[in-house]
Design an enzyme around this catalytic site. Structure first.
Site, PDB file in Angstrom:
ATOM      1  N   ASP A 147     -27.835  36.028 -25.799  1.00 36.22           N
ATOM      2  CA  ASP A 147     -28.058  34.587 -25.664  1.00 36.22           C
ATOM      3  C   ASP A 147     -26.866  33.929 -24.962  1.00 36.22           C
ATOM      4  O   ASP A 147     -27.018  33.042 -24.125  1.00 36.22           O
ATOM      5  CB  ASP A 147     -28.244  33.958 -27.052  1.00 36.22           C
ATOM      6  CG  ASP A 147     -29.244  34.736 -27.879  1.00 36.22           C
ATOM      7  OD1 ASP A 147     -30.435  34.658 -27.579  1.00 36.22           O
ATOM      8  OD2 ASP A 147     -28.824  35.461 -28.803  1.00 36.22           O
ATOM      9  N   HIS A 166     -30.103  34.434 -33.948  1.00 38.61           N
ATOM     10  CA  HIS A 166     -30.719  34.896 -32.697  1.00 38.61           C
ATOM     11  C   HIS A 166     -32.206  34.576 -32.824  1.00 38.61           C
ATOM     12  O   HIS A 166     -33.007  35.419 -33.221  1.00 38.61           O
ATOM     13  CB  HIS A 166     -30.473  36.398 -32.532  1.00 38.61           C
ATOM     14  CG  HIS A 166     -31.206  37.003 -31.365  1.00 38.61           C
ATOM     15  ND1 HIS A 166     -31.034  36.572 -30.078  1.00 38.61           N
ATOM     16  CD2 HIS A 166     -32.122  37.993 -31.300  1.00 38.61           C
ATOM     17  CE1 HIS A 166     -31.816  37.282 -29.276  1.00 38.61           C
ATOM     18  NE2 HIS A 166     -32.495  38.145 -29.992  1.00 38.61           N
TER      19      HIS A 166
HETATM   20  N1  LIG Z   1     -30.579  40.967 -30.561  1.00 39.91           N
HETATM   21  C1  LIG Z   1     -31.065  40.928 -29.330  1.00 39.91           C
HETATM   22  O1  LIG Z   1     -30.531  40.211 -28.460  1.00 39.91           O
HETATM   23  C2  LIG Z   1     -32.256  41.748 -28.915  1.00 39.91           C
HETATM   24  C3  LIG Z   1     -32.947  42.493 -29.836  1.00 39.91           C
HETATM   25  N2  LIG Z   1     -34.033  43.247 -29.460  1.00 39.91           N
HETATM   26  C4  LIG Z   1     -34.679  44.061 -30.498  1.00 39.91           C
HETATM   27  O2  LIG Z   1     -34.233  45.419 -30.373  1.00 39.91           O
HETATM   28  C5  LIG Z   1     -35.199  46.295 -30.960  1.00 39.91           C
HETATM   29  C6  LIG Z   1     -35.527  47.460 -30.013  1.00 39.91           C
HETATM   30  O3  LIG Z   1     -36.168  46.979 -28.850  1.00 39.91           O
HETATM   31  P1  LIG Z   1     -36.775  47.997 -27.778  1.00 39.91           P
HETATM   32  O4  LIG Z   1     -35.816  49.062 -27.431  1.00 39.91           O
HETATM   33  O5  LIG Z   1     -37.352  47.151 -26.716  1.00 39.91           O
HETATM   34  O6  LIG Z   1     -37.975  48.614 -28.637  1.00 39.91           O
HETATM   35  P2  LIG Z   1     -38.724  50.006 -28.411  1.00 39.91           P
HETATM   36  O7  LIG Z   1     -39.969  49.968 -29.242  1.00 39.91           O
HETATM   37  O8  LIG Z   1     -38.829  50.339 -26.965  1.00 39.91           O
HETATM   38  O9  LIG Z   1     -37.687  51.045 -29.054  1.00 39.91           O
HETATM   39  C7  LIG Z   1     -37.380  51.048 -30.408  1.00 39.91           C
HETATM   40  C8  LIG Z   1     -37.143  52.497 -30.813  1.00 39.91           C
HETATM   41  O10 LIG Z   1     -36.781  52.487 -32.201  1.00 39.91           O
HETATM   42  C9  LIG Z   1     -37.366  53.633 -32.771  1.00 39.91           C
HETATM   43  N3  LIG Z   1     -37.393  53.515 -34.225  1.00 39.91           N
HETATM   44  C10 LIG Z   1     -38.311  52.928 -35.029  1.00 39.91           C
HETATM   45  N4  LIG Z   1     -37.983  53.092 -36.313  1.00 39.91           N
HETATM   46  C11 LIG Z   1     -36.816  53.771 -36.334  1.00 39.91           C
HETATM   47  C12 LIG Z   1     -35.980  54.251 -37.359  1.00 39.91           C
HETATM   48  N5  LIG Z   1     -36.299  54.069 -38.653  1.00 39.91           N
HETATM   49  N6  LIG Z   1     -34.872  54.925 -37.016  1.00 39.91           N
HETATM   50  C13 LIG Z   1     -34.566  55.148 -35.731  1.00 39.91           C
HETATM   51  N7  LIG Z   1     -35.322  54.738 -34.701  1.00 39.91           N
HETATM   52  C14 LIG Z   1     -36.418  54.054 -35.003  1.00 39.91           C
HETATM   53  C15 LIG Z   1     -38.751  53.709 -32.130  1.00 39.91           C
HETATM   54  O11 LIG Z   1     -39.331  54.993 -32.265  1.00 39.91           O
HETATM   55  C16 LIG Z   1     -38.395  53.376 -30.683  1.00 39.91           C
HETATM   56  O12 LIG Z   1     -38.083  54.535 -29.926  1.00 39.91           O
HETATM   57  C17 LIG Z   1     -36.410  45.410 -31.293  1.00 39.91           C
HETATM   58  O13 LIG Z   1     -36.354  45.052 -32.668  1.00 39.91           O
HETATM   59  C18 LIG Z   1     -36.189  44.190 -30.405  1.00 39.91           C
HETATM   60  O14 LIG Z   1     -36.839  43.049 -30.892  1.00 39.91           O
HETATM   61  C19 LIG Z   1     -34.470  43.272 -28.168  1.00 39.91           C
HETATM   62  C20 LIG Z   1     -33.809  42.534 -27.204  1.00 39.91           C
HETATM   63  C21 LIG Z   1     -32.660  41.721 -27.523  1.00 39.91           C
HETATM   64  O1  LIG Z   2     -37.244  38.069 -27.610  1.00 38.22           O
HETATM   65  C1  LIG Z   2     -37.346  39.192 -28.137  1.00 38.22           C
HETATM   66  O2  LIG Z   2     -38.192  39.524 -28.981  1.00 38.22           O
HETATM   67  C2  LIG Z   2     -36.328  40.224 -27.766  1.00 38.22           C
HETATM   68  C3  LIG Z   2     -35.053  39.550 -27.914  1.00 38.22           C
HETATM   69  O3  LIG Z   2     -34.544  39.405 -29.018  1.00 38.22           O
HETATM   70  C4  LIG Z   2     -34.545  38.823 -26.752  1.00 38.22           C
HETATM   71  O4  LIG Z   2     -34.927  39.112 -25.606  1.00 38.22           O
HETATM   72  O5  LIG Z   2     -33.736  37.930 -26.980  1.00 38.22           O
END
Ligand SMILES: NC(=O)C1=CN([C@@H]2O[C@H](COP(=O)(O)OP(=O)(O)OC[C@H]3O[C@@H](n4cnc5c(N)ncnc54)[C@H](O)[C@@H]3O)[C@@H](O)[C@H]2O)C=CC1
Ligand SMILES: O=C([O-])CC(=O)C(=O)O
Length: 305
Positions: free
Chosen positions: A160, A188
């Protein structure tokens, strides 16, 4: 003399953020161009084959700093000896959802992984929670890993922060490197406060999902590197950044929440920037985002009971 390698855990490493993040770490973007690393990658059994494919690509990329790769679905093996843990594993939201809508699926992961980290990570391991709802997952991890010092547990609001820098640079037609000291306060989520570009920054995650049909990945991975790099290597003089950290009551934010504050870092420790003036408008926003975090905390506990 060559430095000893640092062990960096990435959970959810077979996912889309993981795929963007691990090459950045292996290339030195997170810890510097002279810091060897050993990557620990964790995912769940259905993703084991895909995780192995990521490992094969890491080998194929022949990164000089990469001294080893542990790719596993065993949480104990993944956590053993790690110095830095980037917790990405979990489920992303889809179009039309708020981040807290993935709460029930994700908080239980953070409860169970807390004890593995507590028991098996290196002493003084630094933890960054990325998976949503990031602040509340970090709080759950903290509460179920009581022996990890609270100063070592953080969540990602740097994306952010970086989005705000990007918006300001576009609007003012200046280089992004010439903009600094924006602040993300609180969650967030869509209650966070950010200077004058509030709604664009608040809704940027949703706009990315609408455009890509997937949530942000390269920018999230890059922000995770920025967060850890500044935490470990320090912020430049006169610059502060945003980190979700355990509130000590600064700015009348209730203690006991993981809340995003402006921080400076030195010698591997963050410090909340004190003494900034908060006007009436900002005060209301700071309180609203704290209120939301208290509600999320209660919701998280109801999901875990
Ligand atoms: N804080 C932030 O700024 C942001 C947070 N996120 C969050 O990050 C997370 C991951 O996003 P992506 O990589 O796009 O999702 P994705 O679905 O592509 O990857 C997530 C991975 O986590 C794995 N997973 C699920 N349960 C698990 C466990 N118990 N232990 C280990 N691995 C596990 C899944 O199998 C998958 O490979 C989501 O919760 C998303 O909302 C995404 C963007 C920004
Ligand atoms: O918006 C979402 O769900 C993923 C995330 O946290 C971001 O891009 O800031």
């Amino acid at each position: 003399m060559a430095k000893d390698p640092v062990r960096v855990l990435v959970t959810g490493a077979a996912g889309q953020i993981g795929y963007a993040l691990v090459p950045m770490i292996a290339r030195g973007v997170m810890l510097g161009p002279d810091q060897p690393v050993i990557l620990h990658m964790l995912d769940i059994p259905p993703a084991a084959e895909s995780l192995n494919g990521v490992k094969m690509e890491l080998v194929d990329a022949a990164f000089p700093l990469l001294k080893g790769v542990v790719a596993t679905t065993d949480v104990v093996e993944a956590c053993t000896g790690v110095n830095i843990a980037v917790m990405v594993g979990g489920f992303p939201r889809k179009e039309g959802m708020e981040r807290k809508d993935v709460m029930s699926k994700n908080v239980s992961i953070y409860k169970s992984q807390a004890s593995a980290l507590e028991k098996h990570a290196a002493a003084n391991c630094k933890v960054l929670v990325v998976a949503n709802p990031a602040n509340t997952n970090a709080l759950i991890l903290k509460e179920y890993a009581p022996s990890i010092p609270e100063k070592n547990i953080s969540c990602l609001t740097r994306l952010d922060h970086n989005r705000a820098l990007g918006q300001i640079s576009e609007r003012l037609k200046v280089q992004v490197s010439d903009v600094k000291n924006v602040i993300i306060w609180g969650n967030h989520s869509s209650t966070q406060l950010n200077g004058e570009f509030i709604s664009t920054v608040q809704q940027r995650g949703a706009a990315i999902i609408k455009a890509r049909k997937l949530s942000s990945a390269l920018s999230a991975a890059s922000a995770a590197c920025d967060h850890i790099r500044d935490w470990v290597l320090g912020t430049p003089q006169g610059t502060f950044v945003s980190m979700g950290v355990y509130s000590d009551g600064s700015y009348n934010v209730p203690a006991g929440l993981i809340y995003s504050f402006p921080v400076t870092t030195a010698n591997g420790e963050w410090k909340i920037v004190q003494g900034l003036s908060i006007d009436e408008f900002s005060r209301k926003k700071l309180d609203a985002t704290a209120e939301e975090l208290s509600e999320e905390k209660n919701l998280a506990y109801s999901c875990l009971s």
